[in-house]
Design an enzyme around this catalytic site. Structure first.
Site, PDB file in Angstrom:
ATOM      1  N   THR A  42       0.827  -1.208   0.000  1.00  0.00           N
ATOM      2  CA  THR A  42       0.000   0.000   0.000  1.00  0.00           C
ATOM      3  C   THR A  42       0.861   1.258   0.000  1.00  0.00           C
ATOM      4  O   THR A  42       0.353   2.360   0.205  1.00  0.00           O
ATOM      5  CB  THR A  42      -0.942   0.021   1.228  1.00  0.00           C
ATOM      6  N   GLY A  43       2.166   1.086  -0.223  1.00  0.00           N
ATOM      7  CA  GLY A  43       3.088   2.212  -0.220  1.00  0.00           C
ATOM      8  C   GLY A  43       3.141   2.943  -1.543  1.00  0.00           C
ATOM      9  O   GLY A  43       2.457   2.595  -2.515  1.00  0.00           O
ATOM     10  N   LYS A 181      16.518  -0.228  -5.383  1.00  0.00           N
ATOM     11  CA  LYS A 181      17.627   0.610  -4.948  1.00  0.00           C
ATOM     12  C   LYS A 181      17.133   1.612  -3.908  1.00  0.00           C
ATOM     13  O   LYS A 181      15.924   1.893  -3.852  1.00  0.00           O
ATOM     14  CB  LYS A 181      18.234   1.330  -6.155  1.00  0.00           C
ATOM     15  N   HIS A 211      15.120  -0.054 -12.606  1.00  0.00           N
ATOM     16  CA  HIS A 211      13.992   0.038 -13.540  1.00  0.00           C
ATOM     17  C   HIS A 211      14.359   0.771 -14.817  1.00  0.00           C
ATOM     18  O   HIS A 211      13.670   0.651 -15.831  1.00  0.00           O
ATOM     19  CB  HIS A 211      12.780   0.693 -12.867  1.00  0.00           C
ATOM     20  N   GLY A 214      14.564  -1.186 -17.841  1.00  0.00           N
ATOM     21  CA  GLY A 214      13.291  -1.561 -18.450  1.00  0.00           C
ATOM     22  C   GLY A 214      12.689  -0.478 -19.322  1.00  0.00           C
ATOM     23  O   GLY A 214      11.653  -0.700 -19.968  1.00  0.00           O
ATOM     24  N   HIS A 274      21.579   3.915 -12.147  1.00  0.00           N
ATOM     25  CA  HIS A 274      20.941   4.122 -13.457  1.00  0.00           C
ATOM     26  C   HIS A 274      21.937   4.562 -14.526  1.00  0.00           C
ATOM     27  O   HIS A 274      22.001   4.000 -15.629  1.00  0.00           O
ATOM     28  CB  HIS A 274      19.851   5.195 -13.369  1.00  0.00           C
ATOM     29  N   TRP A 619      -9.473  26.313 -17.266  1.00  0.00           N
ATOM     30  CA  TRP A 619     -10.500  27.332 -17.066  1.00  0.00           C
ATOM     31  C   TRP A 619      -9.930  28.706 -17.415  1.00  0.00           C
ATOM     32  O   TRP A 619      -8.717  28.885 -17.483  1.00  0.00           O
ATOM     33  CB  TRP A 619     -10.963  27.353 -15.606  1.00  0.00           C
TER      34      TRP A 619
END
Length: 794
Positions: A42-43, A181, A211, A214, A274, A619
């Site tokens: 639920t994080g 990580k 990630h 990916g 990364h 708007w």
């Protein structure tokens, strides 16, 4: 079924053994299952990425060769967390006009349940449940995935409980432990974590996620090289490459993440992982077979060991000026490190015959002017140009480059760009030639000189990660030896003693303040900052840092040249919109008109094409009583400069209907009352996420003019008003009631002609009746002023 009934049903299902249709009967489908447990389900990470990724997997694979059963867990009780999990699944898993998707979503939710994991007993109960689930409902268990969506400090405790209690009883059933990580904050802590994990799990059972591997474009680096071994890969060496740039730039700050970031900084957050991973894909020797995971891992590791350790002269760091303020607001603790880098630039060198002497420049930071990620290979230019009567061709037109545009930036779609003057490339079927672009230049080269290839199907990075986990593609993850070698590269500059104190930068001036030059292997900033940084110590001996000017009339102030200040506002709007959509599922933004706003609209069209426009409502703050196609119409200005360039649904745009059946602002048409009704319908709490205003030379804002009765309006949201000394006197405008209910108000003022009014409204005698801009005082929100140098300094 009502939402309340659905919630009650889900809660009951969590407290009781799940009811699953028996699939093992002949003809009913596969008789095996894979259990997926997201610890921290639920994080934040799970909400943003993991459940969506597993849902995509579910739609593709569930019930074909194997069944999938999902568990979201946390330390909280089922009574509290099960309804929360249901809400997450219902809101985060979105379907767009697809009946099949909605059916699959319902099935996915039925295959998902909450399981509390707090004590050792809880893990024992989970193990028992998984065993009985496989035996009684499915027949055979193929494997178990435990995805630790947790703070790194909890990894070792949780992994030990999984190892002790949740290993499958059958040796033929695999288990995979997935970690996010950071994996330590230096080599020592990473080595300690690795020793503990490898004492509990085999190397092929540990999946450390990066990630970025990916990301759609990143996944195409090796295939593109493999398809062009002779005409491209032969160019990737010191004889042909001038430099390689790898950048990950963000416009957002660290509000909400300062406590985490203060422990790691930008180097440990993205550079050590990364960015180095992407560098290896460019520089590693190409395997004979890129489908051979062992060859890929060996070649990556060999390359990493050849990277020269970063030295202090090869690294620049900086910290944005409000970093410590963000930290104090987040935790109430103002003692955040002035040494934490939120920006860094590093030059890396590879000690190999192939790459000797070629700089790999890595740049990353927060609160910068642009949000973009890319890898850019710039080739040496040795083209002789007779036409220009000089030995070398113009650098801009004859630039030779190959760019892996990963995400964001002016080119919103992920793509691969190649100079036409490069050798003809063989392109995988998963890439499509893309002929059209709104940009005149792409990475400093005329668009006509660039070939653009877009992804045919851009799979979300986490979906790709999840597929690789289930398929056991270990080469897409960070192995233990690989991890420790990555840390070796940075070990010489990670201690405070070895790193120069970061310079401070004002985000609105980051382009100039952070510009740097490279000479040999040394980086230096182009501009020395000596004037505008003030350091002081408060009464509690805490360091206070300001960059002047920073405030104006109790609001935040951004001052820079015109283009920079509008670009800064555009970036801030983007950040607010993304946050609102992420947190509330929708963003409501209102714009006033005027010439200054046109420049802002153009910036938004260029920089915000990838915003989630389907969830943004636009708007108008005010409107002139002219035809909506008239050049003086605020709506026409918005349409011509922004709406025409972004993919926003028609129903998300809310003009003020001043024109009805050819009549303009007739009292009987009640344009102001209709707009008020629309506001009350779409915004029951009347709180805009953002209202953007300007200031007139007389101090008016929106169409609230000095001395008018509309300034005292308390109950109406929109009213008719009159503009004195204007070609178009009749207007419709929002009132203070609406404006001051907003969460954020941005005020854009540019030009030397506005300098006098800016000086006047700071006077103690000034009031809102004479200068209506002073009536803008949000009750619960924030005001930010954006002024160019001409306006502020005159």
């Amino acid at each position: 079924m009502t939402s309340a009934s659905l919630l009650l049903l889900f809660t009951c299902l969590v407290l009781l053994p799940p009811v699953v249709t028996q699939p093992a009967a002949p003809g009913a489908g596969p008789n095996s299952v894979i259990h997926v447990v997201i610890i921290g389900g639920t994080g934040d990470l799970a909400q943003k990425y993991l459940w969506r990724g597993f849902f995509e997997l579910f739609q593709e694979r569930h019930g074909k060769d194997v069944w999938y059963k999902f568990y979201g867990s946390s330390r909280g009780s089922s009574d509290e967390e099960a309804p929360k999990l249901l809400t997450i699944l219902n809101t985060k898993l979105t379907c767009v006009d697809s009946r099949t998707c909605e059916e699959q979503k319902s099935k996915f939710i039925n295959q998902t349940q909450y399981f509390q994991l707090k004590t050792e007993h809880d893990y024992q109960q989970l193990a028992k449940h998984l065993h009985e689930s496989a035996r009684d409902k499915y027949g055979k268990e193929i494997g178990r995935v435990f995805y630790l969506s947790l703070p790194p400090r909890a990894y070792l405790r949780v992994s030990n409980l999984i190892h002790q209690h949740c290993r499958p009883e059958n040796d033929s059933t695999w288990i995979r432990l997935v970690l996010e990580k950071p994996f330590g904050h230096n080599k020592e802590t990473a080595l300690n974590m690795t020793k503990v994990l490898t004492s509990q799990f085999q190397e092929d059972e540990i999946y450390r996620v990066d990630h970025y591997l990916g990301k759609g474009v990143v996944k195409h680096i090796l295939p593109l090289r493999a398809m062009n071994r002779e005409n491209l890969d032969e160019l990737l060496n010191r004889n042909h490459v001038e430099r390689v740039e790898i950048s990950m730039l963000e416009t957002v700050g660290l509000k909400g993440r300062v406590d985490f970031y203060d422990q790691y900084g930008v180097i440990c957050d993205v550079m050590q992982n990364h960015m180095l991973e992407m560098m290896t894909l460019i520089a590693m020797d190409l395997p004979v077979n890129i489908s051979d995971s062992d060859q890929i891992k060996d070649n990556k590791l060999r390359l990493i060991k050849q990277i020269v350790k970063v030295q202090g002269r090869s690294l620049l760091t900086a910290q944005y000026d409000n970093y410590q303020v963000d930290g104090a607001q987040e935790s109430g603790n103002s003692n955040f490190s002035s040494e934490t880098a939120t920006f860094a630039a590093a030059v890396l060198n590879i000690n190999s015959p192939r790459w000797q002497g070629i700089p790999f420049i890595l740049v990353s930071g927060k609160k910068l002017k642009e949000r973009v990620s890319y890898i850019r290979i710039i080739f040496k230019n040795s083209v002789f140009n007779l036409a220009n009567s000089r030995p070398f061709a113009d650098e801009r037109t004859m630039l030779q480059q190959l760019v892996f545009h990963i995400e964001h930036g002016s080119e919103s779609e992920p793509a691969i760009f190649a100079s036409r003057s490069l050798a003809t490339l063989n392109i995988p079927n998963s890439l499509t030639f893309h002929a059209k672009t709104l940009s005149k230049t792409i990475y400093q080269q005329p668009a006509d000189d660039i070939l653009s290839f877009c992804l045919t199907n851009n799979v979300d990075a986490y979906t790709a990660v999840i597929v690789n986990i289930l398929d056991g593609r270990h080469e897409h993850f960070v192995g233990s030896d690989h991890l420790l070698s990555l840390w070796d590269v940075w070990s010489g500059v990670l201690s405070t003693e070895s790193m120069a104190a970061p310079r401070l930068y004002n985000p609105s001036q980051s382009d100039s303040q952070l510009a740097f030059s490279l000479k040999a292997d040394t980086l230096t900033y182009n501009v020395k900052l000596t004037k505008n940084v003030i350091n002081a110590i408060d009464n509690d001996n805490h360091l206070k840092i300001k960059v002047k000017p920073s405030e104006f009339l109790d609001g935040k102030l951004v001052v820079s040249d015109t283009d920079d200040v509008i670009s800064s506002m555009s970036g801030d709007i983007r950040t607010l919109v993304e946050r609102a959509v992420e947190e509330r599922g929708m963003a409501h933004v209102a714009f006033s008109g005027g010439r200054t706003a046109q420049g802002l609209f153009r910036y938004l069209a260029q920089q915000g094409s990838d915003l989630p426009w389907a969830y943004v409502h636009i708007w108008l703050v005010d409107e002139r009583c002219v035809a909506m196609s008239d050049h003086q119409s605020n709506f026409d200005s918005l349409q011509q400069n922004l709406l025409s360039f972004v993919n926003i649904p028609y129903l998300n745009v809310h003009p003020m209907w001043v024109e009805t059946a050819g009549r303009i602002c007739e009292i009987g048409d009640r344009a102001d009352q209709l707009y008020e009704a629309s506001l009350r319908h779409w915004l029951p709490n009347l709180q805009f996420d953002l209202i953007v205003l300007g200031v007139g030379t007389d101090g008016h804002t929106a169409s609230l003019f000095p001395g008018q009765a509309s300034l005292g309006e308390r109950s109406r949201l929109a009213v008719r008003s009159t503009a004195p000394h204007s070609d178009v006197t009749h207007r419709i405008t929002m009132t203070y009631t609406t404006i001051n209910s907003a969460w954020n108000v941005f005020i854009l003022v540019t030009g030397e002609g506005k300098h006098d009014i800016i000086q006047v409204i700071q006077s103690s005698e000034a009031d809102k009746n004479n200068f209506p801009i002073l009536g803008v005082q949000p009750k619960h929100g924030n005001v930010t002023w954006y002024m160019d140098d001409n306006c502020f300094y005159g």
